[in-house]
Motif scaffolding. Structure first.
Motif, PDB file in Angstrom:
ATOM      1  N   VAL A  51      -7.759  -4.702  -0.052  1.00 16.90           N
ATOM      2  CA  VAL A  51      -7.039  -3.858   0.957  1.00 16.90           C
ATOM      3  C   VAL A  51      -7.067  -4.553   2.422  1.00 16.90           C
ATOM      4  N   ASN A  52      -8.348  -4.818   2.881  1.00 16.20           N
ATOM      5  CA  ASN A  52      -8.741  -5.224   4.018  1.00 16.20           C
ATOM      6  C   ASN A  52      -9.264  -6.563   3.957  1.00 16.20           C
ATOM      7  N   TYR A  66     -11.969 -10.491  17.080  1.00 15.92           N
ATOM      8  CA  TYR A  66     -11.975 -10.367  15.711  1.00 15.92           C
ATOM      9  C   TYR A  66     -10.857  -9.203  15.641  1.00 15.92           C
ATOM     10  N   TYR A  67     -10.434  -9.055  14.308  1.00 19.88           N
ATOM     11  CA  TYR A  67      -9.465  -7.933  13.861  1.00 19.88           C
ATOM     12  C   TYR A  67      -9.572  -7.849  12.265  1.00 19.88           C
ATOM     13  N   VAL A  68      -9.196  -6.797  11.962  1.00 22.64           N
ATOM     14  CA  VAL A  68      -8.915  -6.406  10.446  1.00 22.64           C
ATOM     15  C   VAL A  68      -7.486  -6.030   9.995  1.00 22.64           C
ATOM     16  N   LEU A  69      -7.233  -6.525   9.022  1.00 21.82           N
ATOM     17  CA  LEU A  69      -5.723  -6.267   8.541  1.00 21.82           C
ATOM     18  C   LEU A  69      -5.947  -5.626   7.181  1.00 21.82           C
ATOM     19  N   ALA A  70      -5.053  -4.593   7.022  1.00 27.30           N
ATOM     20  CA  ALA A  70      -4.927  -3.596   5.944  1.00 27.30           C
ATOM     21  C   ALA A  70      -3.513  -3.920   5.180  1.00 27.30           C
ATOM     22  N   GLN A  71      -3.531  -3.787   3.823  1.00 26.30           N
ATOM     23  CA  GLN A  71      -2.142  -4.088   3.399  1.00 26.30           C
ATOM     24  C   GLN A  71      -2.383  -3.429   1.922  1.00 26.30           C
ATOM     25  N   ALA A  72      -1.087  -2.968   1.396  1.00 25.02           N
ATOM     26  CA  ALA A  72      -0.951  -2.489   0.259  1.00 25.02           C
ATOM     27  C   ALA A  72       0.077  -3.062  -0.555  1.00 25.02           C
ATOM     28  N   PRO A  73      -0.179  -3.262  -1.861  1.00 24.17           N
ATOM     29  CA  PRO A  73       0.789  -4.085  -2.831  1.00 24.17           C
ATOM     30  C   PRO A  73       2.247  -3.402  -2.404  1.00 24.17           C
ATOM     31  N   GLY A  74       3.381  -4.397  -2.395  1.00 26.10           N
ATOM     32  CA  GLY A  74       4.794  -3.917  -2.121  1.00 26.10           C
ATOM     33  C   GLY A  74       5.108  -3.295  -0.732  1.00 26.10           C
ATOM     34  N   ASN A  75       4.083  -3.367   0.202  1.00 25.51           N
ATOM     35  CA  ASN A  75       4.443  -2.435   1.455  1.00 25.51           C
ATOM     36  C   ASN A  75       4.852  -3.336   2.513  1.00 25.51           C
ATOM     37  N   ALA A  76       6.035  -3.178   3.276  1.00 26.21           N
ATOM     38  CA  ALA A  76       6.167  -4.000   4.166  1.00 26.21           C
ATOM     39  C   ALA A  76       5.542  -4.220   5.260  1.00 26.21           C
ATOM     40  N   VAL A 171       8.854   3.116   9.179  1.00 26.06           N
ATOM     41  CA  VAL A 171       7.596   3.082   9.655  1.00 26.06           C
ATOM     42  C   VAL A 171       6.704   4.163   9.148  1.00 26.06           C
ATOM     43  N   ALA A 172       7.134   5.445   9.055  1.00 27.43           N
ATOM     44  CA  ALA A 172       6.558   6.734   8.810  1.00 27.43           C
ATOM     45  C   ALA A 172       6.073   6.397   7.023  1.00 27.43           C
ATOM     46  N   GLY A 173       7.175   6.124   6.249  1.00 24.69           N
ATOM     47  CA  GLY A 173       6.746   5.892   4.932  1.00 24.69           C
ATOM     48  C   GLY A 173       5.660   4.772   4.582  1.00 24.69           C
ATOM     49  N   ASP A 174       5.867   3.711   5.395  1.00 20.03           N
ATOM     50  CA  ASP A 174       4.983   2.491   4.965  1.00 20.03           C
ATOM     51  C   ASP A 174       3.400   3.007   5.503  1.00 20.03           C
ATOM     52  N   TYR A 175       3.481   3.707   6.425  1.00 22.54           N
ATOM     53  CA  TYR A 175       1.985   3.917   7.006  1.00 22.54           C
ATOM     54  C   TYR A 175       1.492   4.906   6.134  1.00 22.54           C
ATOM     55  N   GLN A 176       2.161   6.022   5.501  1.00 25.33           N
ATOM     56  CA  GLN A 176       1.392   6.753   4.747  1.00 25.33           C
ATOM     57  C   GLN A 176       1.148   6.293   3.485  1.00 25.33           C
ATOM     58  N   ALA A 177       2.099   5.283   3.101  1.00 24.50           N
ATOM     59  CA  ALA A 177       1.745   4.618   1.709  1.00 24.50           C
ATOM     60  C   ALA A 177       0.601   3.622   1.995  1.00 24.50           C
ATOM     61  N   LEU A 178       0.082   3.090   3.208  1.00 27.75           N
ATOM     62  CA  LEU A 178      -0.984   2.521   3.404  1.00 27.75           C
ATOM     63  C   LEU A 178      -2.149   3.296   3.280  1.00 27.75           C
ATOM     64  N   TYR A 179      -1.985   4.404   3.917  1.00 27.51           N
ATOM     65  CA  TYR A 179      -3.209   5.180   3.894  1.00 27.51           C
ATOM     66  C   TYR A 179      -3.572   5.868   2.369  1.00 27.51           C
ATOM     67  N   ARG A 180      -2.377   6.073   1.602  1.00 29.39           N
ATOM     68  CA  ARG A 180      -2.558   6.642   0.429  1.00 29.39           C
ATOM     69  C   ARG A 180      -3.333   5.492  -0.411  1.00 29.39           C
ATOM     70  N   HIS A 181      -2.917   4.341  -0.286  1.00 29.17           N
ATOM     71  CA  HIS A 181      -3.708   3.241  -0.838  1.00 29.17           C
ATOM     72  C   HIS A 181      -5.109   3.196  -0.496  1.00 29.17           C
ATOM     73  N   MET A 182      -5.622   3.577   0.681  1.00 29.77           N
ATOM     74  CA  MET A 182      -6.917   3.324   1.286  1.00 29.77           C
ATOM     75  C   MET A 182      -7.765   4.431   0.819  1.00 29.77           C
TER      76      MET A 182
END
Length: 200
Positions: A51-52, A66-76, A171-182
């Motif tokens: 994820v990170n 420095y920076y930290v990136l977060a991602q989830a599978p299939g999320n734009a 944006v709202a949907g992708d953001y929520q999907a990211l946090y659901r994954h985290m």
């Protein structure tokens, strides 16, 4: 005749676990309030899950930010989870260079989400000015202010977008999907709220 050394070039590379562990104690605990900073243990778990990823910005051989990136599978969307310039390099253009690099290296079809504390939720005048400067910094470096506001663990943020032009609903949907994954579902429900502002 060469009148001096060549200017140091920028490098951006993923930090190893020992490197970012040291950075966590030496910088991140100072740069972010405890209410916003994930524990070292959680960052390690998220890194292990893919994820990170934690990155360092170097001028020559010197770490400048420095920076930290977060991602989830299939999320734009990619989330800029943490972003900071070391104190001695603030005001030198390092932050803008980091954002330029992030914008230029975004995978095709993806965009970057940036959380910035909402100036309208400031505690006082000085706090509002600080928040306004942060939003202005991101916008000056190419980010667009979205119409999405979020409440994350009791802190109110506006969302900015770097790269791409997704709709507010995406944006709202992708953001929520990211946090659901985290986050576990219960923590997500209790601590993440998203609002799309209806203009007009």
């Amino acid at each position: 005749m060469n009148s001096g050394a060549e200017p140091a070039t920028w490098r951006f590379r993923r930090l190893t676990r020992p490197e970012w562990t040291n950075l966590y104690h030496e910088q991140m605990e100072r740069d972010f309030p405890s209410s916003e900073l994930k524990s070292q243990e959680l960052l390690a778990v998220l890194e292990d899950r893919g994820v990170n990823t934690l990155w360092g910005a170097y001028r020559g051989e010197t770490l400048t930010g420095y920076y930290v990136l977060a991602q989830a599978p299939g999320n734009a969307a990619l989330l800029l989870d943490y972003f900071a310039v070391l104190p001695q390099f603030r005001g030198t253009g390092c932050g803008g260079e980091m954002l330029r690099h992030l914008r230029q290296t975004l995978p095709e079809g993806q965009y970057l989400l940036i959380e910035s504390e909402n100036p309208q939720g400031a505690a006082d005048f000085a706090d509002r000015k600080t928040r306004e400067r942060r939003v202005a910094f991101y916008r000056r470096n190419g980010a667009a202010l979205s119409s999405v506001t979020v409440w994350l663990f009791g802190v109110e943020y506006v969302l900015l977008i770097l790269g791409g032009a997704p709709s507010a609903e995406q944006v709202a949907g992708d953001y929520q999907a990211l946090y659901r994954h985290m986050l576990p579902e219960e923590r997500f429900r209790d601590n993440v709220r998203v609002c799309v502002r209806q203009d007009g």
